[in-house]
Structures are given as structure tokens and as C-alpha cells.
Design a protein around this motif. Sequence first.
Motif, mmCIF file in Angstrom:
data_model
loop_
_atom_site.group_PDB
_atom_site.id
_atom_site.type_symbol
_atom_site.label_atom_id
_atom_site.label_comp_id
_atom_site.label_asym_id
_atom_site.label_seq_id
_atom_site.Cartn_x
_atom_site.Cartn_y
_atom_site.Cartn_z
ATOM 1 N N GLN A 155 0.067 -37.823 20.677
ATOM 2 C CA GLN A 155 -0.472 -38.844 19.778
ATOM 3 C C GLN A 155 0.506 -39.142 18.648
ATOM 4 O O GLN A 155 0.705 -40.306 18.272
ATOM 5 C CB GLN A 155 -1.799 -38.368 19.182
ATOM 6 C CG GLN A 155 -2.934 -38.218 20.181
ATOM 7 C CD GLN A 155 -4.210 -37.698 19.528
ATOM 8 O OE1 GLN A 155 -4.472 -37.988 18.361
ATOM 9 N NE2 GLN A 155 -4.977 -36.934 20.263
ATOM 10 N N THR A 158 3.385 -41.227 19.997
ATOM 11 C CA THR A 158 2.991 -42.612 20.241
ATOM 12 C C THR A 158 2.869 -43.377 18.928
ATOM 13 O O THR A 158 3.317 -44.534 18.818
ATOM 14 C CB THR A 158 1.661 -42.655 21.008
ATOM 15 O OG1 THR A 158 1.807 -41.944 22.241
ATOM 16 C CG2 THR A 158 1.249 -44.091 21.305
ATOM 17 N N ALA A 159 2.264 -42.744 17.934
ATOM 18 C CA ALA A 159 2.147 -43.384 16.625
ATOM 19 C C ALA A 159 3.525 -43.678 16.036
ATOM 20 O O ALA A 159 3.761 -44.749 15.468
ATOM 21 C CB ALA A 159 1.345 -42.498 15.678
ATOM 22 N N LYS A 160 4.438 -42.735 16.163
ATOM 23 C CA LYS A 160 5.797 -42.952 15.650
ATOM 24 C C LYS A 160 6.489 -44.073 16.412
ATOM 25 O O LYS A 160 7.191 -44.908 15.820
ATOM 26 C CB LYS A 160 6.595 -41.661 15.749
ATOM 27 C CG LYS A 160 8.020 -41.765 15.211
ATOM 28 C CD LYS A 160 8.042 -42.167 13.742
ATOM 29 C CE LYS A 160 7.398 -41.091 12.880
ATOM 30 N NZ LYS A 160 7.489 -41.466 11.441
ATOM 31 N N HIS A 162 5.125 -46.675 17.818
ATOM 32 C CA HIS A 162 4.593 -47.952 17.347
ATOM 33 C C HIS A 162 5.101 -48.288 15.950
ATOM 34 O O HIS A 162 5.359 -49.445 15.631
ATOM 35 C CB HIS A 162 3.066 -47.916 17.379
ATOM 36 C CG HIS A 162 2.505 -47.857 18.760
ATOM 37 N ND1 HIS A 162 1.153 -47.774 19.027
ATOM 38 C CD2 HIS A 162 3.124 -47.850 19.970
ATOM 39 C CE1 HIS A 162 0.962 -47.742 20.343
ATOM 40 N NE2 HIS A 162 2.154 -47.769 20.932
ATOM 41 N N PRO A 300 4.131 -43.430 7.801
ATOM 42 C CA PRO A 300 2.818 -43.560 8.406
ATOM 43 C C PRO A 300 1.701 -43.273 7.420
ATOM 44 O O PRO A 300 1.816 -42.407 6.568
ATOM 45 C CB PRO A 300 2.839 -42.517 9.526
ATOM 46 C CG PRO A 300 3.878 -41.528 9.086
ATOM 47 C CD PRO A 300 4.906 -42.332 8.335
ATOM 48 N N ALA A 303 -4.141 -40.469 8.876
ATOM 49 C CA ALA A 303 -5.439 -40.850 9.422
ATOM 50 C C ALA A 303 -6.535 -39.979 8.848
ATOM 51 O O ALA A 303 -6.369 -38.783 8.698
ATOM 52 C CB ALA A 303 -5.418 -40.723 10.945
ATOM 53 N N THR A 310 -4.499 -44.046 18.808
ATOM 54 C CA THR A 310 -3.452 -44.949 18.336
ATOM 55 C C THR A 310 -3.280 -46.152 19.245
ATOM 56 O O THR A 310 -2.739 -47.159 18.835
ATOM 57 C CB THR A 310 -2.122 -44.194 18.246
ATOM 58 O OG1 THR A 310 -1.806 -43.664 19.534
ATOM 59 C CG2 THR A 310 -2.202 -43.062 17.255
ATOM 60 N N VAL A 313 -4.705 -49.495 17.864
ATOM 61 C CA VAL A 313 -4.224 -50.093 16.624
ATOM 62 C C VAL A 313 -3.743 -51.513 16.888
ATOM 63 O O VAL A 313 -3.009 -51.774 17.835
ATOM 64 C CB VAL A 313 -3.079 -49.253 16.034
ATOM 65 C CG1 VAL A 313 -2.506 -49.936 14.803
ATOM 66 C CG2 VAL A 313 -3.600 -47.873 15.673
ATOM 67 N N VAL A 373 1.086 -47.248 11.207
ATOM 68 C CA VAL A 373 0.019 -46.828 12.101
ATOM 69 C C VAL A 373 -0.395 -45.417 11.751
ATOM 70 O O VAL A 373 0.382 -44.659 11.182
ATOM 71 C CB VAL A 373 0.471 -46.890 13.573
ATOM 72 C CG1 VAL A 373 0.811 -48.291 13.976
ATOM 73 C CG2 VAL A 373 1.663 -45.972 13.795
ATOM 74 N N PRO A 374 -1.632 -45.059 12.088
ATOM 75 C CA PRO A 374 -2.066 -43.700 11.786
ATOM 76 C C PRO A 374 -1.225 -42.683 12.533
ATOM 77 O O PRO A 374 -0.843 -42.895 13.661
ATOM 78 C CB PRO A 374 -3.522 -43.691 12.282
ATOM 79 C CG PRO A 374 -3.928 -45.123 12.302
ATOM 80 C CD PRO A 374 -2.690 -45.887 12.638
ATOM 81 N N SER A 375 -0.956 -41.574 11.897
ATOM 82 C CA SER A 375 -0.220 -40.485 12.519
ATOM 83 C C SER A 375 -0.837 -39.169 12.086
ATOM 84 O O SER A 375 -0.944 -38.899 10.896
ATOM 85 C CB SER A 375 1.252 -40.523 12.082
ATOM 86 O OG SER A 375 1.961 -39.440 12.621
#
Length: 497
Positions: A155, A158-160, A162, A300, A303, A310, A313, A373-375
Motif C-alpha cells: 500500500q 502504491t501510494a508513493k 501515485h 504524503p 491517512a 489508495t 484516490v 495521496v494517503p500513505s
Amino acid sequence: MVSRSVSFVPSPRSGNFLFKILAVVAIATTAFLAESVTAEAEAANPKYAGIVVDAKTGNVLYSENSDRLQYPASLTKMMTLYMVFEALEQGRIRLDTRVPFSAHASAQAPTKLGVKAGNSITVEQGILGLVTLSANDAATALGELLGGSEDRFGQMMTAKAHALGMTRTTYRNANGLPNTAQMTTARDQARLGIALRQHFPQYYAYFSTRSFKFGNRIIRSHNRLVGSVRGVDGIKTGYTRAAGFNLVSSVQVDGKSIVGVVMGGTSTPARDSQMRKLIAAYLPKASTRGGSNLIAEKAPTPAADASVATADVDLPHKGPTPDTRYEVASAAVAYTDSPAQSSENPLVAQQKPEIPAPTKVKTTSFKQASVAVPSPAPAYMPPEQAASDPVDAVTTASVAPQPAAAKRVLSAEQEPSGWVVQIGVSSSRDMAMDLLEKAKSKGGKALRSAKPFAVAYSNGGDQIYRARFGGFDDQREAVNACNALKRTGVKCWASAQ
């Protein structure tokens, strides 16, 4: 030429020397023709995707199926290393931090270092294991160190991705072993390759490592272009049966800089030949002028719920790239390798099942807006690391967070408001001020009106002093001052007070 050289038989008194010349020419010609045919066949491979980006201007010099979803295989480890480098930069880990191996990490399929469950290696050994051997067990162990579990680290990755603008990339594990949900594009991997070099210049040299000693073993790199193609300084190979043979290469020659990606290759030789062909064809077309902040990334936003999905988003589709990667953050948180011109932003990854593949796009802008984005916050922060504040683990590529466990006990003097530039830490105020005095003499006019000061913190019972310059009205002034220091060899970071 080839047949003559092969059939030429010199007399005992005649041209042994001439024979050798003709033989060498024959071999070289045959190799060149074979490589050209191989590269052409590779480009016709239905699984093939490729892209070449001018790393100075962001122009896309070549593109073939570059937005088609593909399996990253061990290219995944580029993002794993991005996360490791970021943790090093933020002081959450050090190169000598121990990386424990769980039973899950030790059980990963080869290639791997072969560390048994319960044992550990250093972070630096893990980095070297990833860039040379592409060690799956080390990648998993590093992911568990930073994320607490493989799922959570996926997760975070993936957040990073994005946040870097890699909006078509999804990660599920740290090593790239087969997972049908783990997908990316050639364009996204080019963006990541540029980001690694741009954001972490102090660690990027690891990608050019050709061998390292691990115990009694000498582990050699799978990347055959490093050391054999002029200017290639990394980055990463990858292979699984489903993915094919993948390669991301960075090249810097004569003031020009490109990043190329080849995915879905039919074999190692075919993949490498295609990359050589792309480098030869498009490096001459790259610019010697341009900026260095192509991949901007916002810090980020933490969250509220670490389990936030993620993938849901809503990411903006296009926009300008900020001047630098610095952004004010309200709260900073800390596969195995084996045998057309357009006004539209080409890095925009449309959220659709399929994207028409551009064909050999030239001089298209590679820039894109950064997004927040949330991380999830890392699950692991060694207590002996949490309060540390490394002198050299920073670059202009990120905004520094305050280590949570370091408690401010006093200010040696009144702290200026606004943005500050930190150049290091010391065990005494006098030493910190001495660092600042030397740095100011090198900073020139960028630091002319800056105010040096030292802030005392409690670090596990010891008192440390952070050497900082203050008095900057805004982010840009602080970043410019830090960049001026870096040009003189002084490492620093900028942050908001």
C-alpha cells in the motif's frame, strides 16, 4: 567480407597479421548484424513496450506501447529502493540498521541471498543485494522493516507511486514475484527511474554496483549494460515468465541524459540489444540544456485510517510540474532475474481499462502535476534511530520531517520564524555554530541575510544541537539557499518551522 575472411588461408610467409584483421572485422560485422536483427525482432514482439525520455527536458523521444499495463517483475525493486532511500534521508533508518528476516522473507523464491529466518543483514547489504542479485528475500525483509508487513508495504509503495505521478502502477509486494494485481507501464517506470536519480543523488550510485562480497560469496550484477555501454549508470533488470525480460537504463554522456525502458523482452540478449539500439538512436537527440526537477512529489498526507484503499484516490489528470519537489506539508510522516507532438500531457495516465498505445512519439513533454495521496505511516522505527538526525542523509529532493522521538529541550537562541535550512547536527552548540559559520562562507549571497542558530534537542538522554539557517520568508528562498550550499558540497534540507 564475412565469407572472404572465413575462407582466407594465409601462407606460412604471408599475412598472419592480415588474417587477424579480417577475422576481427568478420566477427564484429556478424555481431553487429545479429544484434540489429535481434533488436528489430524484439520491437516486433507483441509483448514489447518501450520508451526513451530526455531526463533534462522531459521530452519523450521514443514510445511504443508505453501506456499498456504490464507486469514489472523485479523492476518492482526500484520502488522498494526508493522507499529505502527516503527512509534513510529522513533518518528513520541508517545504512547499518539491522534488517531482520522473517520466515516469510526467508521463504521467498530465488534469486535470493539465502538468509535464514531469525538472522539479519544491514540495510546497505540489502540495497546491494537488490541492485546486483535482485534478491527477493532481501526485498521482502526491507519491506517488512519499513511497512510492518508485505501487504502494508505494498500500500505504501502504491501510494508513493501515485504521488510521483505513476498513476497506472499498483504494487502488492516488494520484490516483483508474480502477482496478477501488480501492474505498471513503461512510462511509469521511466518516471520512477528519473525520480530515483533526481531525488536521491547521494544513494543513486548504488545502481552502478557491478559486484559486492556477501559472506564468502562474490555477487555480480545482472545488469550487463553497466560497464559495457558508455554512460550507462544503472538502473534495474527484471524477469518473470509472465512479464518477459524487462530493463530500465539510465545514461549520462557529454551533458546529455536519458532514461530508457524495455519491457516484455523475449530474452536477455534481445532485451539488451534493443536497449543498446534505443540508446544509440536517441541519446544524440537529447538536449544538453534543461532543468533537473522533472518529477515533483508532494509530501504524503497521513491517512486517518492506515487501511485506506489508495486505488480509490481521485488523482488529477494533468497540470504543471512544480518548480521543485519541496512542498509545505501540514503533517509529515515519517522477479527474479534469470535466463507525435502533442499539447496533451503524455504522462497523464487515464483511469481506463485500456489506453491506445502511442507510436514513436517524439518531443512530447514528460511533465505532470504532482499529487498528494494517503500513505500509511511506517510500522517500524528502531528506537535507537527515531531520535537520530543524520548530518549527511539529506538532499534538495525532500522536505525534512521532525523525528518524533527527539524532544526539543531549549533553544540556544530565539528561533526565526518561517522556513529554515538545516545543515547538520552536533554534540555541542559551539561545534554547530562552527559548522554554520563555515557553511555561510560558502553560501554566498543566498545566505547573506540568513540567521545561523542552533536548536538543542534531547536524544535518549544526550543533548544534540541542530545547525540551522533561518530568516527565509518562503519556501523558494530556503530551497535556493540549500541548492547554493549543495553546489559547494554542503548537504542540507529545507523545512517550514
